[in-house]
Design an enzyme around this catalytic site. Structure first.
Site, PDB file in Angstrom:
ATOM      1  N   ARG A  26      16.351 -26.171   8.682  1.00 27.11           N
ATOM      2  CA  ARG A  26      16.369 -26.164   7.084  1.00 27.11           C
ATOM      3  C   ARG A  26      17.611 -27.241   6.668  1.00 27.11           C
ATOM      4  O   ARG A  26      17.073 -28.052   6.065  1.00 27.11           O
ATOM      5  CB  ARG A  26      16.752 -24.756   7.073  1.00 27.11           C
ATOM      6  N   CYS A 251      22.989 -32.602   2.590  1.00 28.02           N
ATOM      7  CA  CYS A 251      22.645 -31.878   1.433  1.00 28.02           C
ATOM      8  C   CYS A 251      22.088 -32.737   0.141  1.00 28.02           C
ATOM      9  O   CYS A 251      23.062 -33.512  -0.062  1.00 28.02           O
ATOM     10  CB  CYS A 251      23.735 -30.744   0.765  1.00 28.02           C
ATOM     11  N   ASN A 260      25.265 -31.834  10.189  1.00 27.10           N
ATOM     12  CA  ASN A 260      26.010 -30.820  10.414  1.00 27.10           C
ATOM     13  C   ASN A 260      26.602 -30.951  11.935  1.00 27.10           C
ATOM     14  O   ASN A 260      26.190 -31.948  12.725  1.00 27.10           O
ATOM     15  CB  ASN A 260      25.212 -29.632  10.744  1.00 27.10           C
TER      16      ASN A 260
HETATM   17  P1  HMG Z   1      15.846 -24.027 -12.444  1.00 26.90           P
HETATM   18  O1  HMG Z   1      15.241 -25.523 -13.032  1.00 26.90           O
HETATM   19  O2  HMG Z   1      17.081 -23.600 -13.196  1.00 26.90           O
HETATM   20  O3  HMG Z   1      14.965 -22.896 -12.338  1.00 26.90           O
HETATM   21  O4  HMG Z   1      16.391 -24.073 -10.865  1.00 26.90           O
HETATM   22  P2  HMG Z   1      14.301 -21.948 -13.508  1.00 26.90           P
HETATM   23  O5  HMG Z   1      14.940 -20.523 -13.022  1.00 26.90           O
HETATM   24  O6  HMG Z   1      14.921 -22.325 -15.047  1.00 26.90           O
HETATM   25  O7  HMG Z   1      12.799 -21.948 -13.231  1.00 26.90           O
HETATM   26  C1  HMG Z   1      12.003 -23.120 -13.755  1.00 26.90           C
HETATM   27  C2  HMG Z   1      10.703 -23.088 -13.114  1.00 26.90           C
HETATM   28  O8  HMG Z   1      10.916 -23.172 -11.749  1.00 26.90           O
HETATM   29  C3  HMG Z   1      10.043 -21.688 -13.598  1.00 26.90           C
HETATM   30  O9  HMG Z   1       8.630 -22.337 -13.224  1.00 26.90           O
HETATM   31  C4  HMG Z   1      10.218 -21.109 -12.163  1.00 26.90           C
HETATM   32  O10 HMG Z   1       8.979 -20.083 -11.718  1.00 26.90           O
HETATM   33  C5  HMG Z   1      10.102 -21.951 -11.010  1.00 26.90           C
HETATM   34  P3  HMG Z   1       7.608 -22.277 -14.858  1.00 26.90           P
HETATM   35  O11 HMG Z   1       7.798 -20.858 -15.380  1.00 26.90           O
HETATM   36  O12 HMG Z   1       8.773 -23.279 -15.653  1.00 26.90           O
HETATM   37  O13 HMG Z   1       6.281 -22.533 -14.257  1.00 26.90           O
HETATM   38  N1  HMG Z   1      10.988 -21.405  -9.884  1.00 26.90           N
HETATM   39  C6  HMG Z   1      10.558 -21.405  -8.610  1.00 26.90           C
HETATM   40  N2  HMG Z   1       9.369 -21.855  -8.028  1.00 26.90           N
HETATM   41  C7  HMG Z   1       9.393 -21.796  -6.624  1.00 26.90           C
HETATM   42  N3  HMG Z   1      10.282 -21.128  -5.903  1.00 26.90           N
HETATM   43  C8  HMG Z   1      11.481 -20.761  -6.431  1.00 26.90           C
HETATM   44  C9  HMG Z   1      11.566 -20.762  -8.020  1.00 26.90           C
HETATM   45  N4  HMG Z   1      12.686 -20.718  -8.623  1.00 26.90           N
HETATM   46  C10 HMG Z   1      12.155 -21.074  -9.859  1.00 26.90           C
HETATM   47  N5  HMG Z   1      12.505 -20.234  -5.725  1.00 26.90           N
HETATM   48  C11 HMG Z   1      16.806 -23.149  -8.819  1.00 26.90           C
HETATM   49  C12 HMG Z   1      16.994 -23.270 -10.293  1.00 26.90           C
HETATM   50  C13 HMG Z   1      17.446 -22.499  -8.088  1.00 26.90           C
HETATM   51  C14 HMG Z   1      15.181 -22.753  -8.566  1.00 26.90           C
HETATM   52  C15 HMG Z   1      16.978 -24.635  -8.187  1.00 26.90           C
HETATM   53  O14 HMG Z   1      18.146 -25.107  -8.482  1.00 26.90           O
HETATM   54  C16 HMG Z   1      16.516 -24.809  -6.831  1.00 26.90           C
HETATM   55  O15 HMG Z   1      15.566 -24.588  -6.142  1.00 26.90           O
HETATM   56  N6  HMG Z   1      17.774 -25.156  -6.043  1.00 26.90           N
HETATM   57  C17 HMG Z   1      17.821 -25.152  -4.722  1.00 26.90           C
HETATM   58  C18 HMG Z   1      18.742 -26.333  -4.417  1.00 26.90           C
HETATM   59  C19 HMG Z   1      18.777 -26.335  -2.540  1.00 26.90           C
HETATM   60  O16 HMG Z   1      17.868 -25.750  -2.034  1.00 26.90           O
HETATM   61  N7  HMG Z   1      19.921 -26.952  -2.209  1.00 26.90           N
HETATM   62  C20 HMG Z   1      20.059 -27.274  -0.587  1.00 26.90           C
HETATM   63  C21 HMG Z   1      20.482 -25.753  -0.220  1.00 26.90           C
HETATM   64  S1  HMG Z   1      22.051 -25.393  -0.099  1.00 26.90           S
HETATM   65  C22 HMG Z   1      22.887 -26.247   1.078  1.00 26.90           C
HETATM   66  O17 HMG Z   1      22.197 -27.265   1.675  1.00 26.90           O
HETATM   67  C23 HMG Z   1      24.225 -25.810   1.561  1.00 26.90           C
HETATM   68  C24 HMG Z   1      24.290 -25.099   2.791  1.00 26.90           C
HETATM   69  O18 HMG Z   1      23.962 -25.769   3.795  1.00 26.90           O
HETATM   70  C25 HMG Z   1      25.807 -24.816   3.004  1.00 26.90           C
HETATM   71  C26 HMG Z   1      26.798 -25.889   2.905  1.00 26.90           C
HETATM   72  O19 HMG Z   1      26.644 -27.016   3.693  1.00 26.90           O
HETATM   73  O20 HMG Z   1      27.701 -25.837   2.347  1.00 26.90           O
HETATM   74  C27 HMG Z   1      23.637 -23.615   2.671  1.00 26.90           C
HETATM   75 MG    MG Z   2      24.898 -27.300   5.012  1.00 22.36          MG
END
Ligand code: HMG
Ligand code: MG
Length: 312
Positions: A26, A251, A260
């Protein structure tokens, strides 16, 4: 591996067993420039489980435009039927939870931020808004009997805001746990923590009443501190450590994040401390070498490099 190495010298101040939460499939693959074929991801996860990793984070049910590398979550999960490991998936919102539940996921993780800048960049929300978004997700998941992990990113430093005060990290940690997360993983997203900082944060969390057995640590290795930080966390009683096979990772929404902590580097140290993990280092290294072949570049893990260059 060279027979008998590393020699084990247990330290009574450290735990006797550590659970490794493997994030290579992931956190590792979400940051790859090339899209890895779904079948290769599935084989990667099967090999990680076969190497003894009992928790292998599989993918994320996020918006496919935000993380195109993991857009195949629906195709991947059915390929993992029967894999003998816990397979948590990241879920940011109700839509993500519905997708995960439809595929029978048993364990999810929500992912918040200690800082406003990263909450905005990663989730398009403020810190408060993202916690509001998580609340029904955590509640519904728990009602459905799922185990829920909460990640907290930027616990130590943030590329836009600089140093992150301990009090702020403690405050948001408490709020994530109060939502009902079973476990909280403290993320050093851009790898700026140092061991004293880790001890200070874990002490502050302890003083705020957070039980250490609900905490995990998640270190990125940007400044080469991940292993030292892990040792500091173990000394404070942490027994769950996130790591990524071969040191893959980063990220996409935090430019200065690199890989990592490499799982192999972690296992080498833990083996040397006589701390049980259940992981077969030889099989794990072979998996990372195999994956590096698919990615077209060598693993950044020092242990993978050392072990894979040894004469048989
Ligand atoms: P948004 O643009 O604000 O979404 O994104 P929304 O709620 O306004 O919805 C817009 C459209 O997206 C809608 O579709 C939703 O249905 C669709 P429409 O009605 O316009 O056709 N939608 C989705 N579709 C599929 N799956 C979903 C989903 N949600 C909404 N889940 C959102 C908000 C949270 C979705 C977006 O910002 C996002 O996907 N972010 C993910 C970012 C990410 O994955 N980052 C990496 C992971 S974090 C990390 O790596 C850190 C970690 O390792 C720890 C560390 O190292 O610190 C964990
Ligand atoms: Mg991370």
């Amino acid at each position: 591996m060279i027979d008998g190495l590393p020699m084990a010298f247990p330290d009574p101040a450290l735990p006797t067993r550590v659970r490794i939460h493997e994030v290579g499939a992931r956190d590792g693959l979400q940051n790859e420039k090339t899209i890895v074929p779904t079948e290769v991801k599935a084989e990667f996860i099967r090999r990680l489980a076969a190497a003894g990793l009992d928790t292998v984070e599989a993918t994320s049910f996020v918006h496919p435009k935000w993380v195109p590398q993991l857009a195949d979550a629906e195709e991947l999960l059915p390929l993992l039927d029967g894999v003998p490991a816990r397979l948590p998936v990241l879920v940011p919102n109700r839509r993500g939870l519905d997708r995960a539940l439809a595929l029978g996921a048993r364990e999810i993780a929500v992912f918040g931020s200690a800082t406003e800048s990263f909450a905005r960049a990663n989730l398009n929300r403020s810190v408060d808004e993202s916690l509001e978004m998580f609340a029904p997700v955590v509640a519904t998941a728990r009602e459905a009997g799922l185990r829920v992990r909460g990640y907290l990113s930027m616990c130590f430093g943030d590329p836009w805001e600089g140093a992150v005060p301990l009090e702020r990290t403690v405050r948001v940690s408490r709020r994530l746990l109060d939502l009902g997360c079973d476990e909280l993983s403290l993320g050093d997203t851009i790898g700026v923590a140092t061991p004293g900082h880790v001890t200070a944060l874990l002490t502050a969390l302890h003083e705020a009443g957070v039980p250490v057995d609900r905490l995990a640590v998640h270190f990125h290795d940007t400044y080469g501190q991940a292993l030292a930080n892990t040792l500091a966390a173990l000394r404070c009683g942490v027994t769950t450590v996130d790591a990524s096979a071969g040191g893959l990772g980063g990220c996409p929404y935090a430019k200065s994040a690199t890989g990592n902590l490499a799982t192999e580097d972690l296992v080498w140290m833990l083996d040397g401390l006589g701390i049980a993990t259940g992981v077969d280092l030889g099989r794990l290294t072979a998996t990372s070498v195999w994956m590096a072949g698919h990615l077209g570049r060598p693993s950044p893990s020092r242990t993978v490099r050392a072990l894979s260059h040894q004469e048989p």
